[in-house]
Design a protein around this motif. Structure first.
Motif, PDB file in Angstrom:
ATOM      1  N   LEU A 159      -7.339  15.692 -70.791  1.00 35.78           N
ATOM      2  CA  LEU A 159      -8.473  16.323 -69.990  1.00 35.78           C
ATOM      3  C   LEU A 159      -8.772  15.917 -69.024  1.00 35.78           C
ATOM      4  N   ALA A 160      -9.225  16.520 -67.787  1.00 36.08           N
ATOM      5  CA  ALA A 160      -9.517  15.972 -66.592  1.00 36.08           C
ATOM      6  C   ALA A 160     -10.635  17.189 -66.684  1.00 36.08           C
ATOM      7  N   VAL A 161     -11.950  15.531 -66.032  1.00 38.25           N
ATOM      8  CA  VAL A 161     -13.164  16.208 -65.311  1.00 38.25           C
ATOM      9  C   VAL A 161     -13.306  15.475 -64.116  1.00 38.25           C
ATOM     10  N   PRO A 162     -14.122  16.631 -63.225  1.00 42.82           N
ATOM     11  CA  PRO A 162     -14.592  15.889 -61.675  1.00 42.82           C
ATOM     12  C   PRO A 162     -15.883  14.989 -61.731  1.00 42.82           C
ATOM     13  N   SER A 163     -15.331  13.766 -62.513  1.00 42.90           N
ATOM     14  CA  SER A 163     -16.333  12.535 -63.006  1.00 42.90           C
ATOM     15  C   SER A 163     -15.969  11.259 -63.253  1.00 42.90           C
ATOM     16  N   ALA A 164     -16.237   9.867 -62.390  1.00 39.40           N
ATOM     17  CA  ALA A 164     -15.563   8.499 -62.854  1.00 39.40           C
ATOM     18  C   ALA A 164     -15.957   9.000 -64.419  1.00 39.40           C
ATOM     19  N   VAL A 165     -15.216   8.578 -65.049  1.00 39.27           N
ATOM     20  CA  VAL A 165     -15.394   7.883 -67.214  1.00 39.27           C
ATOM     21  C   VAL A 165     -15.154   6.995 -67.009  1.00 39.27           C
ATOM     22  N   ALA A 166     -15.783   6.242 -68.046  1.00 39.37           N
ATOM     23  CA  ALA A 166     -16.129   4.614 -67.847  1.00 39.37           C
ATOM     24  C   ALA A 166     -15.692   4.704 -68.890  1.00 39.37           C
ATOM     25  N   GLU A 167     -14.424   3.422 -69.171  1.00 43.79           N
ATOM     26  CA  GLU A 167     -13.737   2.457 -70.067  1.00 43.79           C
ATOM     27  C   GLU A 167     -14.627   1.707 -70.843  1.00 43.79           C
ATOM     28  N   PRO A 168     -14.598   1.534 -72.547  1.00 48.29           N
ATOM     29  CA  PRO A 168     -13.938   2.408 -72.985  1.00 48.29           C
ATOM     30  C   PRO A 168     -14.484   3.250 -73.773  1.00 48.29           C
ATOM     31  N   GLU A 169     -15.718   3.279 -73.193  1.00 48.64           N
ATOM     32  CA  GLU A 169     -16.537   4.954 -74.001  1.00 48.64           C
ATOM     33  C   GLU A 169     -15.943   6.101 -74.084  1.00 48.64           C
ATOM     34  N   GLY A 170     -15.280   6.383 -72.854  1.00 44.02           N
ATOM     35  CA  GLY A 170     -15.032   7.871 -72.012  1.00 44.02           C
ATOM     36  C   GLY A 170     -16.147   8.617 -71.931  1.00 44.02           C
ATOM     37  N   ASN A 171     -17.167   8.318 -71.095  1.00 43.40           N
ATOM     38  CA  ASN A 171     -18.619   9.274 -71.086  1.00 43.40           C
ATOM     39  C   ASN A 171     -18.427   9.415 -69.770  1.00 43.40           C
ATOM     40  N   ALA A 172     -19.031  10.846 -69.395  1.00 45.13           N
ATOM     41  CA  ALA A 172     -18.826  11.058 -67.695  1.00 45.13           C
ATOM     42  C   ALA A 172     -19.840  10.371 -66.918  1.00 45.13           C
ATOM     43  N   LEU A 173     -19.362   9.940 -66.115  1.00 49.22           N
ATOM     44  CA  LEU A 173     -20.892   9.346 -65.278  1.00 49.22           C
ATOM     45  C   LEU A 173     -22.116  10.320 -64.334  1.00 49.22           C
ATOM     46  N   ASN A 174     -20.580  10.321 -63.799  1.00 47.65           N
ATOM     47  CA  ASN A 174     -21.400  10.871 -63.030  1.00 47.65           C
ATOM     48  C   ASN A 174     -21.324  12.652 -62.517  1.00 47.65           C
ATOM     49  N   PRO A 175     -20.873  13.428 -63.479  1.00 51.42           N
ATOM     50  CA  PRO A 175     -20.255  14.828 -62.971  1.00 51.42           C
ATOM     51  C   PRO A 175     -21.538  15.542 -62.499  1.00 51.42           C
ATOM     52  N   LEU A 176     -21.922  15.547 -61.051  1.00 47.85           N
ATOM     53  CA  LEU A 176     -22.343  15.574 -60.239  1.00 47.85           C
ATOM     54  C   LEU A 176     -22.485  17.545 -60.285  1.00 47.85           C
TER      55      LEU A 176
END
Length: 413
Positions: A159-176
């Protein structure tokens, strides 16, 4: 030859074959990656690239064919001794990865085979819900429908998302641009939805521009680069990525190359990050339409509107030309700073930036050369991305990676 001698000869042949296969299985992953990226189009090239004997290369190719990953075909290319060398091609009917992309104006699901080939695709042009679970569930369902329709074997999901993805959790930090909550656990949601669709495959998530860069490095404009810098607009905003020696450079926690928040105009537009004049708001599709005096319409997404405007009116409309020149100058300033810091051997541009490069390549290259130390010493090649849906292809690369690392274990383990 007496009976015992024949038996000894037969057993020696079996041992030799087993030894060759055992040695070759350690080369299965490297061999598959060479075929996957197009760097080993023939068995002769594979032999040379792997540094093995022709017999071992033949055994490796046969094993990959038996796994349903490639086809070995008679070819006309000259081999190492002037004889025709067998061609190695990815299997058209082989397994696929379910690839998904979410952006500000919708989503897209696809099935992607080896070689970065998109086998089937299903766009979803819906308003993106503020609940990531709803959206990710929809795109996975669309991909699962494609799998049912085609009957293809699925070996992974990305999956590609328009946000930085933090590792190792895989959270979208800034899906602005999605209105999703900051820190949304997109990797966990995606993996859950993949399992709920009945797919027992590994699931991965990454930033869309990172994945575009990975795809371009393996199959497109970045092929052969050692230090590849990718800068691109999405439907909104600007992202960047760096591939070093074939691997994405994501930093200590997955957040490297947030180039959208480089300041290129200190007196410029307010940015979502709290700064002002960032690349993200000075060179994205909305910025271009605004500077060109156009009111964005609802009929198509902002990126397509910007591309269409450049293509149709750049040559004849002075306002559109001035808008393009302003964005090119801002973009060039940002690229020059990145060149000074990263010293890449190639830059590739995607989205609206690709269209700006096409509109006036000399202006952009001149700005970068004038404002960067290394640009003045010879210049850095600046090229357009060449793959359609490169973020989707990059998402599939995440799903293919376990197979590339260990084809036998991934497919039969």
């Amino acid at each position: 030859m007496n009976g015992k001698a024949e038996q000894d000869h037969h057993e020696a042949g079996q041992v030799s074959t087993r030894t060759r296969l055992e040695r070759g299985r350690g080369a299965l992953g490297p061999a598959l990656e060479l075929v996957h990226t197009g760097r080993a189009p023939t068995r002769a090239v594979l032999t040379a690239e792997l540094g093995v004997t022709r017999a071992t290369a033949g055994a490796v190719a046969a094993e990959l064919e038996a796994l349903g990953l490639i086809h070995v075909e008679p070819g006309a290319a000259a081999g190492s001794q002037g004889r025709p060398s067998h061609r190695l091609v990815v299997a058209d009917d082989g397994p696929v990865v379910l690839a998904a992309q979410v952006h500000a104006d919708g989503f897209r699901a696809a099935l992607v085979g080896l070689g970065g080939r998109i086998v089937a695709t299903a766009p979803g042009c819906e308003t993106i819900d503020a609940d990531p679970a709803q959206v990710i569930g929809s795109v996975v369902d669309a991909g699962a429908d494609l799998l049912r329709e085609t009957g293809r074997r699925c070996v992974g999901a990305g999956l590609a998302v328009p946000s930085a993805v933090a590792e190792p959790e895989g959270n979208a930090l800034n899906p602005l641009h999605l209105a999703w909550p900051a820190g949304s656990p997109v990797r966990e949601i995606f993996a859950e939805r993949v399992r709920a669709a009945g797919l027992a495959v590994p699931a991965f998530t990454g930033n869309d521009v990172n994945l575009a860069a990975l795809a371009e490095h393996r199959h497109g404009a970045g092929l052969g680069a050692r230090h590849l810098l990718c800068v691109a607009t999405g439907h909104r905003g600007v992202g960047g990525a760096l591939v070093l020696d074939g691997r994405l450079h994501t930093g200590s926690s997955g957040l490297a190359l947030e180039v959208g928040h480089l300041t290129v105009n200190p007196e410029g537009r307010p940015c979502y990050c709290g700064g002002r004049g960032c690349l993200d708001v000075e060179t994205d599709p909305l910025a271009f339409l605004t500077v060109a005096g156009r009111t964005p319409g609802p009929e198509v997404n902002l990126l397509q509107q910007s591309r269409d405007l450049l293509r149709r009116e750049y040559a004849d409309d002075p306002l559109v030309r001035r808008a393009a020149e302003e964005l090119i100058d801002r973009l060039g300033l940002g690229l020059a700073g990145l060149v000074n810091i990263l010293n890449p051997d190639r830059i590739i541009l995607g989205g609206l930036h690709r269209a700006l490069l096409d509109a006036d390549p000399e202006r952009l290259r001149a700005v970068v050369a004038d404002r960067s130390l290394w640009g003045r010493s010879g210049g850095v090649p600046i090229l357009a991305c060449t793959l359609d849906h490169n973020s989707l292809v990059g998402a599939a690369e995440l799903g293919w990676q376990p197979v590339l690392d260990d084809p036998l274990g991934a497919l039969t383990g």
